[in-house]
Design an enzyme around this catalytic site. Structure first.
Site, PDB file in Angstrom:
ATOM      1  CG  HIS A  67     -11.000  -2.991  -2.996  1.00 33.08           C
ATOM      2  ND1 HIS A  67     -10.311  -3.993  -2.370  1.00 33.08           N
ATOM      3  CD2 HIS A  67     -10.125  -1.953  -3.106  1.00 33.08           C
ATOM      4  CE1 HIS A  67      -9.081  -3.604  -2.125  1.00 33.08           C
ATOM      5  NE2 HIS A  67      -8.934  -2.367  -2.558  1.00 33.08           N
ATOM      6  CG  LEU A 118     -12.640   9.366   3.038  1.00 24.70           C
ATOM      7  CD1 LEU A 118     -13.909   9.907   3.675  1.00 24.70           C
ATOM      8  CD2 LEU A 118     -11.582  10.464   2.950  1.00 24.70           C
ATOM      9  NE  ARG A 162       0.969  -2.954   2.762  1.00 25.81           N
ATOM     10  CZ  ARG A 162       0.810  -1.989   1.874  1.00 25.81           C
ATOM     11  NH1 ARG A 162      -0.309  -1.279   1.897  1.00 25.81           N
ATOM     12  NH2 ARG A 162       1.738  -1.720   0.974  1.00 25.81           N
TER      13      ARG A 162
END
EC number: 6.3.2.1
Length: 276
Positions: free
Chosen positions: A35, A146, A185
């Site tokens: 991020h 991506l 995750r």
């Protein structure tokens, strides 16, 4: 940095920058280096950077991890501030959906493959919330990683079909030193699963280094490498054109995506490479 939670307040704040270039990084929070690289790219290319953090319930299925999806807004706020974000937008579910939404955005064909085949309704939820966020922020550029290349393809199609005045900027996958693609995750993984999950990138790198010309051989090699890992449970392995996500008989003279989704224990990880 201003931290805003109301839609109307963000719109008012951004109006004063209408003549400047607004870069937008939509996320579900629990920020990681991937991020931060999106934010860095937006910071380099735009006058104003808006980061959204919203765990969107519309893109989670009934048996998926919406309630336990990792959240840490205080940590995210600090990271966003250090990265140079101008506006952090973190609306509540009630702010985004004060009533049950009766309007849903559907992108056909490319959403029926890969993650769309095993997560019905997921990309409708993605397309709906992205549409809503684009209307709220009105960005000039929007930055997507991506790692979820199918999501990028869906958003690009959405923007093209609905004539959104926004440029979609796909950004390369950011990885750990051992190759594991960064994901919020990853925090779910046990130590054993974390070690074994590196098989995904090792197998993909093997294909990238010496790609067979036919998709079936690629699938076979990946299946053999990944299934040999004790904790791995394969959801899908596929080779498709990109960004059209159509079946191919050869990988020559076109761009194709080699994509995998694999469970390690109960944690579903995705990864991919693009062969150009």
């Amino acid at each position: 940095m201003k931290h805003i939670k109301q839609i109307n307040q963000l719109r008012v704040e951004l109006k004063q920058f209408a003549s400047q270039t607004i870069g937008f990084v939509p996320t579900m929070g629990y920020l990681h280096l991937g991020h931060l690289e999106l934010i860095k790219r937006a910071r380099e290319e735009c006058d104003i950077v808006v980061l959204s953090i919203f765990v969107n319930p519309l893109q989670f299925g009934p048996n998926e991890d919406f309630s336990r999806y990792p959240r840490d807004i205080e940590r995210d706020e600090q990271l966003a501030k250090e990265a140079g974000v101008d506006f952090l937008f973190s609306p509540s579910v009630e702010e985004m959906y004060p009533e049950k939404p009766l309007t849903h955005i559907e992108v056909d064909e490319i959403t029926s493959k890969l993650c769309g085949s095993s997560r019905p309704g997921h990309f409708s939820g993605v397309a709906t919330v992205v549409t809503k966020l684009f209307h709220i922020v009105s960005p000039d550029r929007a930055y997507f990683g991506l790692k979820d290349a199918q999501q990028v393809a869906v958003v690009e199609q959405l923007v093209k079909d609905l004539s959104f005045p926004v440029e979609i900027v796909p950004c390369d996958i950011v990885r750990e030193e051992d190759g594991l693609a960064l994901s919020s995750r990853n925090v779910y993984l046990s130590s054993d699963a974390r070690k074994q999950a590196t098989v995904l990138y090792r197998a993909l790198k093997e294909i990238q280094a010496n790609p067979p010309s036919d998709p079936e051989s690629i699938r076979s090699i990946l299946h053999e490498r990944i299934s040999a890992t004790p904790l791995a449970r394969i959801d899908y392995i596929d080779v498709l054109s990109y960004p059209g996500l159509q079946a191919v008989t050869t990988i020559e003279n076109q761009t194709v995506i080699v994509a995998v989704a694999v469970y390690f224990d109960q944690t579903r990880l995705i990864d991919n490479i693009l062969l150009r």
